[in-house]
Enzyme design. Structure first.
Site, PDB file in Angstrom:
ATOM      1  N   THR A  22       0.881  -1.148   0.000  1.00  0.00           N
ATOM      2  CA  THR A  22       0.000   0.000   0.000  1.00  0.00           C
ATOM      3  C   THR A  22       0.922   1.202   0.000  1.00  0.00           C
ATOM      4  OG1 THR A  22      -1.571  -1.203   1.381  1.00  0.00           O
ATOM      5  CG2 THR A  22      -1.844   1.169   1.286  1.00  0.00           C
ATOM      6  N   ARG A  34     -12.074  -8.624  -3.397  1.00  0.00           N
ATOM      7  CA  ARG A  34     -11.621  -8.458  -2.012  1.00  0.00           C
ATOM      8  C   ARG A  34     -11.256  -7.005  -1.729  1.00  0.00           C
ATOM      9  NH1 ARG A  34      -6.565  -6.482   0.381  1.00  0.00           N
ATOM     10  NH2 ARG A  34      -6.503  -7.270   2.498  1.00  0.00           N
ATOM     11  N   ASP A  83      -8.511  -2.690   4.216  1.00  0.00           N
ATOM     12  CA  ASP A  83      -8.774  -1.500   5.027  1.00  0.00           C
ATOM     13  C   ASP A  83      -8.520  -0.199   4.274  1.00  0.00           C
ATOM     14  OD1 ASP A  83      -5.980  -2.138   5.007  1.00  0.00           O
ATOM     15  OD2 ASP A  83      -5.685  -0.720   6.648  1.00  0.00           O
TER      16      ASP A  83
END
Lengths: 294, 294
Positions: free
Chosen positions: A164, A192, A195
């Site tokens: 990320t 999928r 967060d």
């Protein structure tokens, strides 16, 4: 008196100790200097975090944007979120296919819709409405990010094969902002969502702090992520550092690992992780630029 | 000694004072009795909340399942989440088209994947893999829920034209669970996702409490929703009631309204709202069944 501006970046908590990250270090170093100069010149925190994340997406060096991971159907789906703490406005996108600049589409959700999160095909439509670029040739666009081996591309259980990118900033007017973007988990099931695009979990900014998370998204959702850090600070009087550490301990209890970058309104910065490393950089009015991986 | 089981249901915070809700009251009353009997007979909290939400989805009386709201493209997209506090496992789905039982697909995410949230087309594929029913004839399947006028179908700003259903339960073994499902906001942009499918915001259960939210999802995301209630209880020592009220006050500050049902491990129940009403019902070992709308 202007606030002491500061910018912090992360390029993900998935690192491979055997790999050479000099290209990533050079990129993060140049980018954090550029963002610091923008802030020094009066740019807003929200514009600078969008710029930083867009540059990381475009580089292909991280698991976001051009470096995104194909899912179990071979498609690249992206998630991103951005929040302007001064306006208390956020935008996010998830499970979106074919975006050149995921973070800028999240910014379009923030600026042009009453919503906070848009999923799936609706994201592409929003991007088209606002003239944002779409990927016309997947094979030419995407590349393998630094530190990921080709054979890891379809291994969901690889500790490396997630990533990320994120940025948090405090500008000279004291405004905080956060932006986070991911190309997901290698070999993940189609659709999928972790967060990253969830305002309050992977990404958050208000008048007190700005947070961007990276790591095993499911564990961050169970641990509460960014707003759990905010809650420990406002309800339990923990410091920024202590609140970030406490949240990461909960991530570990949920069998996850990862890291977090966070800034408060005084310009204090925490860059914490319980993974083997986190690509990261920081610079500010009172801070010489620094870059680290492990 | 077995715990004093309890079940609480909500049918959404969007209510129209001019409408007759007797059909909804009768449905909620019968359903809460049935769920109470299941818990008395030893059923698990997770099975009972799934059953309750599935029954509300199937009824078409609420803005979920059969009563879902078309988006601005005329398609029905559903969001749902379910969490088993005893196992600390959750599953959610968002922006999913064509599901007969959204909450059961969320349960499949919980039981059969390592993920917490699946979006868009990937949800339909998961439902197919697990033999869960798909809608074959939209026109025959969907109906206008009680309290919503046809002309509100495309008015995003209607205070009535949103809804969510939810259930929280404590079973005789002391396990807590929560389930929440929505057919969204009438006239919403395609792909819009609110708080409902977000584990920790619209829906949450752990060993201390179970929470299901309903209302303007964006405001709940900014306010923090379920985990903000949990944080106020564990970090700030607020009671369940006070924590729910404090979170709803923050929802109001974010220009939203809605409600929340919550149960703690002692079997205390809070059903709070700052909207004109919330369809709700509660029953338990030490509580006669009760139903209310306003």
């Amino acid at each position: 008196m202007p606030h002491n501006h500061v910018i912090a970046l992360h390029g993900g908590a998935g690192v491979n100790p055997a790999r050479d990250y000099s290209e990533v270090e050079a990129h993060l170093g140049a980018l954090v200097r550029e963002c610091e100069e923008q802030l020094a010149a009066g740019a807003s925190a929200i514009d600078v975090v969008e710029h930083a994340v867009a540059a990381m997406e475009a580089s292909g060096l991280y698991v976001a944007g051009r470096g995104s991971a194909p899912n179990d159907r071979g498609e690249v789906e992206c998630d991103a979120a951005i929040m302007d703490g001064a306006r208390m406005r956020a935008g996010g996108i998830c499970a979106a296919i074919g975006l050149v600049h995921p973070i800028s589409v999240a910014r379009a959700v923030l600026e042009h819709t009453p919503h906070v999160l848009i999923a799936g095909d609706g994201v592409r439509r929003l991007a088209e409405e606002h003239g944002l670029a779409l990927v016309s040739n997947s094979a030419a666009h995407y590349r393998l990010p630094v530190g990921v081996e080709p054979e890891e591309l379809h291994r969901l259980d690889s500790g490396l094969a997630h990533g990320t990118v994120g940025a948090v900033a405090l500008d000279r007017q004291g405004r905080l902002a956060a932006a986070t973007s991911t190309g997901g988990l290698f070999g993940k099931r189609a659709g999928r969502v972790g967060d990253t695009p969830i305002t309050g979990i992977g990404n958050w900014a208000d008048s007190a702090l700005a947070v961007s998370c990276t790591g095993i998204g499911e564990a961050f959702i169970y641990a509460g992520g960014a707003r759990d850090i905010a809650a420990r600070m406002s309800y339990d009087d923990l410091s920024l550092d202590a609140a970030c550490q406490a949240m990461l301990e909960e991530v570990a209890r949920r069998r996850g690992d990862g890291g977090v970058i966070a800034i408060n309104a005084s310009g204090e910065v925490t860059m914490a992780f319980n993974s083997p490393g986190m690509k990261r950089a920081v610079a500010g009015a009172n801070r010489s630029p620094s870059v680290a991986i492990f």
